[in-house]
Write an enzyme that holds these catalytic residues in place. Sequence first.
Site, short mmCIF file in Angstrom:
data_model
loop_
_atom_site.label_atom_id
_atom_site.label_comp_id
_atom_site.label_asym_id
_atom_site.label_seq_id
_atom_site.Cartn_x
_atom_site.Cartn_y
_atom_site.Cartn_z
N ASP A 197 8.88 -6.43 -5.12
CA ASP A 197 8.93 -7.21 -3.88
C ASP A 197 8.56 -8.61 -4.32
OD1 ASP A 197 8.43 -8.64 -1.60
OD2 ASP A 197 7.53 -6.97 -0.52
N HIS A 198 9.51 -9.52 -4.29
CA HIS A 198 9.28 -10.82 -4.93
C HIS A 198 8.12 -11.58 -4.29
CE1 HIS A 198 11.85 -12.29 -1.66
NE2 HIS A 198 11.20 -13.41 -1.80
N HIS A 260 7.63 -7.24 2.84
CA HIS A 260 6.84 -8.47 2.68
C HIS A 260 5.59 -8.48 3.57
CE1 HIS A 260 10.23 -9.69 0.47
NE2 HIS A 260 10.89 -10.37 1.39
#
Lengths: 509, 330
Positions: A197-198, A260
Site C-alpha cells: 500500500d504505497h 489507505h
Amino acid sequence: MTGDNPLLEATVERVAPPAAIVVFGASGDLTSRKLMPAVERLALRRLLPAGFSVVGVGRTPMHDEDFRERMRTLVEEGGGGGDEAKHVWDAFRGGFRYVAGDYGDAQTYAHLGRVLHELDRERGTAGNRLYYLATPPATFPVIVGGLGQAGLNRPPHDGAFVRIVIDKPYGHDEASAAALDATVHDSFEESQVYRIDHYLGKETVQNVLALRFANAIFEPVWNRRYVDHVQITVTEALGVGHRGGFYERAGALRDIVQNHVMQVLSLTLMEPPPTFDPNGIRDEKVKALRAVDIFTPEEVATEVVRAQYTRGWAQGAEVPGYRDEEGVDPHSLTETYVAMRLKVDNWRWAGVPVYVRTGKRLPKRVTEVAMQFKEVPHLPFAASQTEGLDPDLLVLRIQPDEGITLRFGAKVPGQAFQVRSVSMDFFYGAAFLEETPEAYERLLLDALVGDPTLFIRTDEVEQAWRICDPVLTAWEQGDVPLARYEAGTWGPSEADRLLEEHGRRWRKP
Amino acid sequence: MPHTSTTTTIGSWEAENVTVAQVEAALSDLRRHEARAAVRTSVLTLVAVVDDQREADAALEVVYDLGGRHPSRTVVLVVGDDPDDGQGIDAAASVHAVERQGTAMCYEDVVLRVRGLARYHLDSVVEPFTIPDLPVVVWIPAHLPAPGDPLLDAANSLVVDSRAVPAAGDVLRRISALTRRLPVNDLSWIRLAPWRSQLAGLFEGSVNRPFLEGVREVEVAGNHGPRHLLAGWVMRRLRLPPEAFTLEPAEHVSIRLIATSEGRTGRFSVGRAGPERVIESCIDIEDGPSVQQTMRIRRQWPGLSLASALTRMSGDDTYRVALDGALELS
C-alpha cells in the site's frame, strides 16, 4: 550467503542485493509511472548494485532493447531522465529483458525461467528474484499459480531469495481476499509475500510513528482522557477521469477506506510496539484494527454516509457529475464519497469517536489526521474574552505540505485580555537535510533488502475487510440511500450531521 | 528528484565596529519586520571559521547550496591575522526566505569580521548567536583547530576537510587528536560515500560474497587523506594486513580488490577515472559474471557533503575506524 558483508554498515545507505525484478504488467501504467521511475531514482542514489536487472512480462510482443527504450522514454516523459540518468540507463543495457506471453500459458513461465537463469550467469543476479504484480487483480491467481507450477516460487539455491509484491486491491471483500490468500499461499510462504500500500511508503505516514513513539510529550495525551475525537481525511480534487470503468466496480470504500484509511487509522491508534521490527509494528496495527467496532446493518444507516458527486465547479473549472464521466453507468450507485463514525473498543480509545472521510472532487487533495483535544475543564476568562478560542488541535499533515500543526490559545497583544487560537506549523521538508524518497522507491528497496515492516500482513488485510464488509453488504441490500454532493464542495450535508449531532464539525483542511 | 527552491533575501544590515548586542538586535529587527520569518524551523547553529571575505563568500555559497534544507542560522567568523586591523567586530546580517513546494521558510546568516584580541576568544563571540537548545556545529573549511581552541567549548561537533588542510603529512594524526575532544566529521570521508557504498554493493549476493574472505591485494589511489581513509577502512573492516595494500597518489580516488574463492580470481573495482563526475564499478570473476556500472556523482557536492555532516552530531564510528587504519598505513 556466506557470512556478513563487513563493508556494509549503517552509515552507508542500504544497498539492494544483486537481483532481478520481474514486473508482470510491464507495458502497463503502473510500471511506467511508478515502478520504473523508482528504479531510476534508486539507481541515481546508487542503491542498486551492478548487475541489477529488470525483466518485463506482458502480452504485448517486444524486444529487450525496445522494452528498455520504451521504459526510458516513458520515465523521461514523466519528469525523470536527464543527464544524470543517462549513465543509469546505459548501465542497464543488457540488464533489461522482456518476456512476451499470456499469463495463463506455461510457456511464458518456462521462458521466464530461462531468462532468469541467464541473468544469474551473465550479470550475477545470484538467484534472487522479486516478482511485482502490476496487473489487474483478476490475473493475480493466474500469475501466482503459473510461477508455482514452473517452480519459480522457490529460490534456485540456498542463500537466494524469491519474493512477490502484490499491489492493491487485495480482494474486493473479506471472502475474496481470503480466497486470494489461499491461492497465494499455495505457492508462496507468507514471509515471501509483500502486499503493498504505497501510503505506507510515504515518509510522513512513517512519521506518525516517530511523532508518537519518539517523543515523551505526545503519548501521555494520546488517549480518551485528553482527546475529544479524531478526524482522518483523505480527499482528492480530481474526479475519476479515465478510470470510470475501474471505479464503478470499486467505489471509495474499496479504493481508499479499506486500505489507505485503515493503514493511517491503525498507525494513529495502535499501542506502542515493543520493538520496531516488522512484526512488532504489525502486531500492534492488527490489534488496533481488531478493536474497531463492527457496524450492524442498522448502524450502517446512521454511522456511515455514502455519496456521489454531481456537476459543479472545482478548482476554477466546471466539471461533470460522476454519472456523466466516461465509463460510468448513468444510473450508477457507486459511492465517490464515504464518511464514517467509528467506535474503537479498547482501554485507550473507548468513547472517542473516530471520524473518517474520503471523497473525490472535493475542494483540494489532502490527507491528514487531526486529534481534537477536549476543552479545558474551566475557563477563567469571560466568554467575550475567548470568542476566538477553539479547543487545542494537533494535525498530522500527510500530504501535501507534509508536517504538523499545533493549534493552541494565545493572548492577543494589547491592553485588553483577549485569547485567540493560533497555529504553530512545522514543515517536514524544511527541517531535514535529507531528500525524501518517493513511496514506491522506498518500498521497492525495502522489498529488495527483505524488510516487510511497511508491507501489509495477511491478518491486516483480513481485519480491514472485517470493518468494511458489513457496510458493503448493507449498501448492496439497498438499505442506505446514496447522498449527492456538488463537485468542489466538502461533501454532503448528511456527513456534517454525523458530527453536528454531537456538537462537532469537520475540519476544513 | 530534488524539488526546486527559490531563495530571496528579505532583509539585510551591516555596520562596522559594533558590539555583539547590536548585531543581535539588528537580527531580531530583520526577523520581526517580515511575516515569513515569524515561524522558525530550526535544526542547529552552524559556525564557519574562515580567513578572509573570499572564503566567507565561498562558505556561504556552500550553505546556500543546501537550499530549503538549511540550518536556520549560520555565523561566519572571518578571522584575519593582520596586526594593523585594530580591535573590534564588523558585522553583516541577512535574512533569507526559501520558497519550496509552496512552503516558505526562513534562515539567516551573520558574517562577523573579528579583529584584534577577540580572535582568541571566539567562543565569547559565538555564544550569543547560538539558538537555544540546539546543537552548535563548528565548520572550519581549510584548517584544523588546535585541540585546546576555546571555540570548541561552544561546539557540539566539528566539521573539517582533511583534503583541504595544508601540510598534509600530519593532518590525520591531528584529526585523531581532535576526535578525542569532540565528534568530528571529515568532508573528505563523507565524499567517499559513493565509493564505499558501491564497493560494499559489489560483494552482495551469494556469488560475490565469498570473495570477501579471500582478498589478497588492495590497490588504492587518490589524494593524501582520502586514499588513506578508504584504505584504512577496508583494512580494518576486512582485517587485512597493511602489506596487502598499495597506495598511490592520484587526482581521483579509485580502489581495486583482487580476491580468490574456490580457485577463481575476482577483481572488484570502483573508481573515478577522469574529470567527468562519474564513478565506475566493475566485477570481473574468472568463469563468472563480468559487469560494469557507471554512476554519475551528483552536483552540489560541497552542499551535500556538508548536509551529510550536519546530520551526524555524534560523529561517525566508522570514520574513527577508518582513521585508525589510515594512521597505520600513512
